[in-house]
Design a protein around this motif. Structure first.
Motif, mmCIF file in Angstrom:
data_model
loop_
_atom_site.group_PDB
_atom_site.id
_atom_site.type_symbol
_atom_site.label_atom_id
_atom_site.label_comp_id
_atom_site.label_asym_id
_atom_site.label_seq_id
_atom_site.Cartn_x
_atom_site.Cartn_y
_atom_site.Cartn_z
ATOM 1 N N ARG A 193 13.419 11.472 -9.550
ATOM 2 C CA ARG A 193 14.278 10.298 -9.651
ATOM 3 C C ARG A 193 13.688 9.292 -10.632
ATOM 4 O O ARG A 193 12.470 9.138 -10.734
ATOM 5 C CB ARG A 193 14.421 9.640 -8.279
ATOM 6 C CG ARG A 193 15.442 8.509 -8.229
ATOM 7 C CD ARG A 193 15.650 8.031 -6.796
ATOM 8 N NE ARG A 193 16.803 7.167 -6.678
ATOM 9 C CZ ARG A 193 17.241 6.664 -5.532
ATOM 10 N NH1 ARG A 193 16.606 6.934 -4.400
ATOM 11 N NH2 ARG A 193 18.310 5.886 -5.499
ATOM 12 N N ARG A 194 14.545 8.610 -11.343
ATOM 13 C CA ARG A 194 14.067 7.528 -12.223
ATOM 14 C C ARG A 194 13.751 6.310 -11.359
ATOM 15 O O ARG A 194 14.602 5.775 -10.665
ATOM 16 C CB ARG A 194 15.126 7.157 -13.256
ATOM 17 C CG ARG A 194 14.632 6.106 -14.250
ATOM 18 C CD ARG A 194 15.722 5.683 -15.195
ATOM 19 N NE ARG A 194 15.245 4.660 -16.110
ATOM 20 C CZ ARG A 194 15.992 3.694 -16.621
ATOM 21 N NH1 ARG A 194 17.284 3.631 -16.322
ATOM 22 N NH2 ARG A 194 15.480 2.802 -17.427
ATOM 23 N N VAL A 195 12.473 5.885 -11.391
ATOM 24 C CA VAL A 195 12.011 4.761 -10.577
ATOM 25 C C VAL A 195 11.459 3.685 -11.503
ATOM 26 O O VAL A 195 10.622 3.955 -12.371
ATOM 27 C CB VAL A 195 10.925 5.200 -9.575
ATOM 28 C CG1 VAL A 195 10.466 4.007 -8.733
ATOM 29 C CG2 VAL A 195 11.440 6.318 -8.673
ATOM 30 N N LEU A 196 11.933 2.454 -11.305
ATOM 31 C CA LEU A 196 11.460 1.303 -12.056
ATOM 32 C C LEU A 196 10.838 0.335 -11.061
ATOM 33 O O LEU A 196 11.399 0.099 -9.981
ATOM 34 C CB LEU A 196 12.612 0.621 -12.798
ATOM 35 C CG LEU A 196 13.424 1.482 -13.775
ATOM 36 C CD1 LEU A 196 14.571 2.187 -13.048
ATOM 37 C CD2 LEU A 196 13.983 0.637 -14.911
ATOM 38 N N ALA A 197 9.683 -0.220 -11.390
ATOM 39 C CA ALA A 197 8.961 -1.027 -10.410
ATOM 40 C C ALA A 197 8.385 -2.288 -11.035
ATOM 41 O O ALA A 197 8.072 -2.329 -12.225
ATOM 42 C CB ALA A 197 7.847 -0.210 -9.766
ATOM 43 N N VAL A 198 8.241 -3.289 -10.171
ATOM 44 C CA VAL A 198 7.629 -4.564 -10.561
ATOM 45 C C VAL A 198 6.434 -4.817 -9.649
ATOM 46 O O VAL A 198 6.566 -4.831 -8.416
ATOM 47 C CB VAL A 198 8.633 -5.725 -10.408
ATOM 48 C CG1 VAL A 198 7.944 -7.061 -10.721
ATOM 49 C CG2 VAL A 198 9.834 -5.519 -11.303
ATOM 50 N N THR A 199 5.268 -4.963 -10.228
ATOM 51 C CA THR A 199 4.078 -5.354 -9.474
ATOM 52 C C THR A 199 3.080 -5.992 -10.425
ATOM 53 O O THR A 199 2.996 -5.617 -11.599
ATOM 54 C CB THR A 199 3.423 -4.155 -8.763
ATOM 55 O OG1 THR A 199 2.274 -4.609 -8.036
ATOM 56 C CG2 THR A 199 2.997 -3.071 -9.743
ATOM 57 N N ARG A 200 2.319 -6.954 -9.897
ATOM 58 C CA ARG A 200 1.284 -7.600 -10.702
ATOM 59 C C ARG A 200 -0.096 -7.005 -10.444
ATOM 60 O O ARG A 200 -1.054 -7.354 -11.128
ATOM 61 C CB ARG A 200 1.262 -9.103 -10.405
ATOM 62 C CG ARG A 200 2.506 -9.832 -10.866
ATOM 63 C CD ARG A 200 2.433 -11.313 -10.603
ATOM 64 N NE ARG A 200 2.371 -11.608 -9.178
ATOM 65 C CZ ARG A 200 2.325 -12.842 -8.677
ATOM 66 N NH1 ARG A 200 2.330 -13.885 -9.483
ATOM 67 N NH2 ARG A 200 2.276 -13.030 -7.369
ATOM 68 N N ASP A 201 -0.185 -6.115 -9.450
ATOM 69 C CA ASP A 201 -1.466 -5.513 -9.094
ATOM 70 C C ASP A 201 -1.819 -4.434 -10.110
ATOM 71 O O ASP A 201 -1.119 -3.424 -10.224
ATOM 72 C CB ASP A 201 -1.359 -4.919 -7.684
ATOM 73 C CG ASP A 201 -2.692 -4.393 -7.178
ATOM 74 O OD1 ASP A 201 -3.174 -3.381 -7.730
ATOM 75 O OD2 ASP A 201 -3.236 -4.979 -6.234
ATOM 76 N N GLU A 202 -2.903 -4.621 -10.820
ATOM 77 C CA GLU A 202 -3.259 -3.714 -11.912
ATOM 78 C C GLU A 202 -3.561 -2.306 -11.413
ATOM 79 O O GLU A 202 -3.192 -1.317 -12.045
ATOM 80 C CB GLU A 202 -4.453 -4.263 -12.687
ATOM 81 C CG GLU A 202 -4.698 -3.551 -14.011
ATOM 82 C CD GLU A 202 -3.469 -3.594 -14.928
ATOM 83 O OE1 GLU A 202 -3.183 -2.544 -15.566
ATOM 84 O OE2 GLU A 202 -2.806 -4.647 -15.004
ATOM 85 N N GLN A 203 -4.230 -2.209 -10.263
ATOM 86 C CA GLN A 203 -4.545 -0.879 -9.726
ATOM 87 C C GLN A 203 -3.265 -0.125 -9.373
ATOM 88 O O GLN A 203 -3.140 1.073 -9.654
ATOM 89 C CB GLN A 203 -5.438 -1.012 -8.495
ATOM 90 C CG GLN A 203 -5.870 0.333 -7.917
ATOM 91 C CD GLN A 203 -6.852 0.178 -6.766
ATOM 92 O OE1 GLN A 203 -7.461 -0.859 -6.584
ATOM 93 N NE2 GLN A 203 -6.997 1.236 -5.983
#
Length: 264
Positions: A25-35
């Motif tokens: 599946r095409r998944v787009l994500a937002v996170t500020r955590d670099e790890q």
């Protein structure tokens, strides 16, 4: 398969992203955590800014796990109303029930006087006006997170009285609940997410200590513990089960046994 957009990709949504990406599946994500960004990128997840992700959300599935104290819910709801995702799920908390005791389900009145719950209640209302679905989630545990880790670290404290019942859910069961609700949930509805058996801190920690060979944690006055640990709630999962969801780990014994057997 429509794209999946995850806003606030933390502990739970990172596991959802990984599972869905491995399905192709095409998944787009937002996170500020670099790890987490590095981990998600290795799984083929597309990392975007919040603005880019929202702009891409037309007819997509969107899951929001951004805490109310970030102050973004009003603007997010306005933007999503313009773009028009096909399904929107907001990860809320059973904290919306405040001081409610005993049996708790979707019809139990929420408590807007609770500092922890008020922001969640307001956010739920914003997203449900758009047809969004709210998941009211009990205490989440899983690999690297839960009473077993606090016992290992020596930071767990239990109430002198043993405490009231607390409902929990294993993170893998929560991921499955999100998947089920995205496919079958009632638009504008809300669902409680918890396993089948609430238990007191004393009962859970006693079982864990025996299993892990650790001494019991110190007991402290109930009033000294966090608000979320001072109640006595048995959260119902009946409405979620009506959609076909079944917890893989129906109680803390099953869930923590799996974690300890796996060394996590």
């Amino acid at each position: 398969m429509v794209p999946l957009i995850l806003l606030g990709c933390g502990y739970t949504l990172t596991r959802l992203a990984r599972e869905e990406a491995r399905k192709g599946r095409r998944v787009l994500a937002v996170t500020r955590d670099e790890q987490r960004r590095e981990e998600l990128s290795r799984e083929g997840v597309q990392l975007l800014s919040l603005e880019e992700a929202v702009a891409s959300s037309k007819e997509a599935h969107v899951v929001i796990s951004i805490p109310p104290d970030a102050g973004l819910d009003a603007s997010l709801a306005e933007s999503l109303e313009r773009t028009g995702p096909s399904c929107l799920v907001y990860l809320s908390s059973t904290g919306v029930y405040g001081g409610a005791r005993g049996h708790v389900d979707e019809d139990t009145p929420v408590d807007p006087t609770s500092a922890n719950g008020r922001g969640r209640i307001e956010a739920e209302a914003r997203y449900r006006r758009l047809g969004g679905i709210a998941l009211r989630i009990a205490g989440i545990y899983g690999p690297g997170r839960g009473l077993h880790e606090r016992l290992r670290a020596g930071t767990l404290r239990i109430p002198e009285s043993g405490g009231g019942r607390i409902s929990r859910v294993h993170v893998d069961d929560l991921v499955q609940a999100i998947q089920v609700v995205l496919e079958k949930g009632e638009l504008g509805g809300w669902y409680c997410v918890a396993d089948d058996r609430p238990a007191t801190q004393a009962e859970t920690s006693a079982w864990l200590c025996a299993r892990m060979g650790l001494p019991p944690p110190p007991a402290v006055p109930l009033a000294s513990l966090h608000e979320s640990l001072r109640g006595d709630r048995a959260v119902s999962n009946a409405r979620l089960k009506a959609l076909g969801w079944r917890p893989r780990y129906p109680d803390f014994v099953a869930g923590f046994s799996a974690l300890l057997d796996a060394g996590t």
